[in-house]
Design an enzyme around this catalytic site. Structure first.
Site, PDB file in Angstrom:
ATOM      1  N   CYS A  17       0.812  -1.221   0.000  1.00 41.30           N
ATOM      2  CA  CYS A  17       0.000   0.000   0.000  1.00 41.30           C
ATOM      3  C   CYS A  17       0.843   1.269   0.000  1.00 41.30           C
ATOM      4  O   CYS A  17       0.310   2.371  -0.133  1.00 41.30           O
ATOM      5  CB  CYS A  17      -0.950   0.005   1.196  1.00 41.30           C
ATOM      6  SG  CYS A  17      -2.328  -1.152   0.998  1.00 41.30           S
ATOM      7  N   LYS A  20       0.462   3.637  -2.980  1.00 35.34           N
ATOM      8  CA  LYS A  20      -0.647   4.581  -3.129  1.00 35.34           C
ATOM      9  C   LYS A  20      -0.158   5.977  -3.493  1.00 35.34           C
ATOM     10  O   LYS A  20       0.880   6.440  -3.008  1.00 35.34           O
ATOM     11  CB  LYS A  20      -1.430   4.676  -1.808  1.00 35.34           C
ATOM     12  CG  LYS A  20      -2.570   3.685  -1.658  1.00 35.34           C
ATOM     13  CD  LYS A  20      -3.402   4.035  -0.444  1.00 35.34           C
ATOM     14  CE  LYS A  20      -4.621   3.153  -0.333  1.00 35.34           C
ATOM     15  NZ  LYS A  20      -5.470   3.518   0.823  1.00 35.34           N
ATOM     16  N   ASP A  50     -14.409   6.851   1.782  1.00 34.79           N
ATOM     17  CA  ASP A  50     -14.595   5.590   2.488  1.00 34.79           C
ATOM     18  C   ASP A  50     -13.834   4.452   1.826  1.00 34.79           C
ATOM     19  O   ASP A  50     -13.181   4.625   0.798  1.00 34.79           O
ATOM     20  CB  ASP A  50     -16.091   5.266   2.604  1.00 34.79           C
ATOM     21  CG  ASP A  50     -16.485   4.907   4.022  1.00 34.79           C
ATOM     22  OD1 ASP A  50     -15.780   4.088   4.640  1.00 34.79           O
ATOM     23  OD2 ASP A  50     -17.483   5.454   4.524  1.00 34.79           O
ATOM     24  N   ASP A  51     -13.966   3.260   2.412  1.00 33.64           N
ATOM     25  CA  ASP A  51     -13.178   2.112   1.977  1.00 33.64           C
ATOM     26  C   ASP A  51     -13.729   1.446   0.718  1.00 33.64           C
ATOM     27  O   ASP A  51     -13.005   0.767   0.003  1.00 33.64           O
ATOM     28  CB  ASP A  51     -13.099   1.078   3.102  1.00 33.64           C
ATOM     29  CG  ASP A  51     -12.378   1.620   4.317  1.00 33.64           C
ATOM     30  OD1 ASP A  51     -11.176   1.892   4.200  1.00 33.64           O
ATOM     31  OD2 ASP A  51     -13.009   1.788   5.375  1.00 33.64           O
ATOM     32  N   ASP A  68      -8.607  -3.257  -4.945  1.00 30.84           N
ATOM     33  CA  ASP A  68      -7.316  -2.856  -4.385  1.00 30.84           C
ATOM     34  C   ASP A  68      -6.225  -3.719  -5.000  1.00 30.84           C
ATOM     35  O   ASP A  68      -6.378  -4.943  -5.103  1.00 30.84           O
ATOM     36  CB  ASP A  68      -7.316  -3.030  -2.858  1.00 30.84           C
ATOM     37  CG  ASP A  68      -6.401  -2.026  -2.167  1.00 30.84           C
ATOM     38  OD1 ASP A  68      -5.301  -1.767  -2.708  1.00 30.84           O
ATOM     39  OD2 ASP A  68      -6.775  -1.502  -1.110  1.00 30.84           O
ATOM     40  N   ASP A  91     -11.339  -4.426   2.874  1.00 32.45           N
ATOM     41  CA  ASP A  91     -12.162  -3.235   2.663  1.00 32.45           C
ATOM     42  C   ASP A  91     -13.641  -3.530   2.898  1.00 32.45           C
ATOM     43  O   ASP A  91     -14.391  -2.666   3.359  1.00 32.45           O
ATOM     44  CB  ASP A  91     -11.970  -2.692   1.240  1.00 32.45           C
ATOM     45  CG  ASP A  91     -10.692  -1.877   1.087  1.00 32.45           C
ATOM     46  OD1 ASP A  91     -10.108  -1.497   2.117  1.00 32.45           O
ATOM     47  OD2 ASP A  91     -10.281  -1.631  -0.054  1.00 32.45           O
ATOM     48  N   GLY A 139     -11.103 -12.885 -13.546  1.00 29.41           N
ATOM     49  CA  GLY A 139     -10.206 -11.747 -13.453  1.00 29.41           C
ATOM     50  C   GLY A 139      -9.726 -11.267 -14.802  1.00 29.41           C
ATOM     51  O   GLY A 139     -10.241 -11.651 -15.849  1.00 29.41           O
ATOM     52  N   SER A 141      -5.845  -9.889 -16.818  1.00 32.26           N
ATOM     53  CA  SER A 141      -4.389  -9.780 -16.712  1.00 32.26           C
ATOM     54  C   SER A 141      -3.838  -8.968 -17.867  1.00 32.26           C
ATOM     55  O   SER A 141      -4.410  -8.939 -18.957  1.00 32.26           O
ATOM     56  CB  SER A 141      -3.748 -11.177 -16.707  1.00 32.26           C
ATOM     57  OG  SER A 141      -4.067 -11.863 -17.903  1.00 32.26           O
ATOM     58  N   ASP A 227     -10.245   0.816   7.762  1.00 36.23           N
ATOM     59  CA  ASP A 227      -8.996   0.076   7.969  1.00 36.23           C
ATOM     60  C   ASP A 227      -7.821   0.994   7.657  1.00 36.23           C
ATOM     61  O   ASP A 227      -7.929   1.924   6.866  1.00 36.23           O
ATOM     62  CB  ASP A 227      -8.941  -1.226   7.158  1.00 36.23           C
ATOM     63  CG  ASP A 227      -9.038  -1.023   5.657  1.00 36.23           C
ATOM     64  OD1 ASP A 227      -9.406   0.081   5.219  1.00 36.23           O
ATOM     65  OD2 ASP A 227      -8.754  -1.975   4.916  1.00 36.23           O
TER      66      ASP A 227
END
Length: 351
Positions: A17, A20, A50-51, A68, A91, A139, A141, A227
């Site tokens: 993180c 960020k 917010d998360d 994330d 989250d 997902g 890629s 968090d």
């Protein structure tokens, strides 16, 4: 057949993180000249910090949606997958929800790192999704210059159990469910300075799911929750204080830290993101006499990856939070780290 060993952190400029974008720069990016459109079913969106986003499904049910991803914070591919997955899922927990499904986000430098390592990243993520009781259902890629991985996660919550970060009240006690210092330790590891005794506690915290959030969300006296991740404790507490129109006091001596963190800080082993964080909100922070300001400056803005829940609770209901922490085996976090107070000259006062 012998497989070459790869240290993933050597293939990225950032870590966890700490990748960020700083709060100050993020404000510029999110600014829009377009008129604000109204969506009545959107309960939480860009209007708050917010998360996750929250959408009203009707029948007292809300959909929580988040994403994330980041670059490697550890060298091992399987652990990287576990950490990134736990961080993204958290989250949903931070808003009092229960995760239901995840989708993977993978960027991989295919000419620098073998596909077998990316497979291990996904295996690590699957193991955490299994622990959370959700499928890793698909997902996307891309071939990218640096490795990155994360999840898009959906969850559910009843309206009454939904927790936001901007609804704290005067007098609330603040609890933190994990120790600080993952940014410092990841920097030590990237510089090959992390002591062996400090490695396993570091990994154990990084992969620990914040499942407690789904339970704590049901406690009526819990007014706000978030968090602690890339903006550090100060940054996420500042969002809570500003959003609630209040200030916060932090009891510096009560802040839990991972083993070795203060030792590394004394040697100036600090991630670059700490300075970016501090430059973004230092004007809102004050220090009481007696606080080790140099140490606090390095610790409190330290970017956390999959950090703990920051909980703002009515003092009369704090025993309910303590009960849940005890049942989860988190007895080292039973004491509050601060409280919410009326808005003052500084949003956060460290004492």
């Amino acid at each position: 057949m012998y497989e070459t060993s790869y240290s993933l952190t050597q293939y990225s400029h950032g870590a966890g993180c700490g990748c960020k974008i700083s709060p100050q720069v993020l404000e510029q990016i999110l600014h829009s000249e377009q008129p604000d459109q109204k969506f009545p079913e959107l309960l939480v969106g860009n209007h708050s910090k917010d998360d996750a986003a929250v959408y009203d499904l009707g029948n007292d049910q809300a959909l929580i949606s988040t994403t994330d991803f980041f670059m490697p914070i550890v060298d091992d591919a399987f652990d990287f997958g576990r950490i990134a997955a736990a961080n993204a899922i958290s989250d949903v927990y931070a808003m009092g929800g229960k995760p239901i499904m995840a989708i993977a986000i993978l960027g991989w430098p295919v000419e620098k790192l073998p596909a077998s390592l990316a497979q291990k990243v996904l295996e690590g993520a699957r193991s955490i999704c299994a622990e959370a009781g959700i499928p890793l259902a698909g997902g996307h890629s891309i071939d990218s210059p640096e490795p990155l991985f994360g999840l898009s996660v959906n969850g559910l919550a009843n309206h009454k159990d939904l927790k936001q970060n901007n609804s704290a009240r005067v007098g609330d006690l603040l609890f933190l469910t994990k120790a600080l210092g993952t940014g410092v330790l990841s920097t030590a590891m990237k510089r090959n300075l992390l002591e062996p005794d400090h490695f396993q506690p570091f990994i154990d915290q990084l992969v620990l799911l914040n499942k407690l959030g789904a339970t704590i969300g049901k406690i009526e006296g819990v007014h706000a929750m978030t968090d602690v991740t890339g903006f550090g404790l100060l940054g996420h507490l500042l969002e809570m204080a500003e959003g609630s129109g209040l200030s916060a006091e932090i009891y510096y001596a009560a802040i839990p830290t991972l083993p070795g963190v203060k030792e590394y800080i004394s040697k100036r082993i600090i991630p670059d993101a700490t300075f970016r964080n501090w430059n973004s909100y230092s004007s809102h922070v004050g220090f009481a006499k007696g606080v080790n300001v140099m140490e606090a400056f390095s610790l409190l803005p330290d970017p956390q990856t999959n950090g703990g829940l920051l909980i703002s609770v009515d003092p009369n209901m704090a025993h309910k939070v303590r009960e849940q922490l005890s049942e989860a085996g988190l007895i080292q976090y039973l004491e509050p780290i601060g409280r919410m107070v009326l808005a003052g000259d500084k949003r956060i006062m460290v004492q």
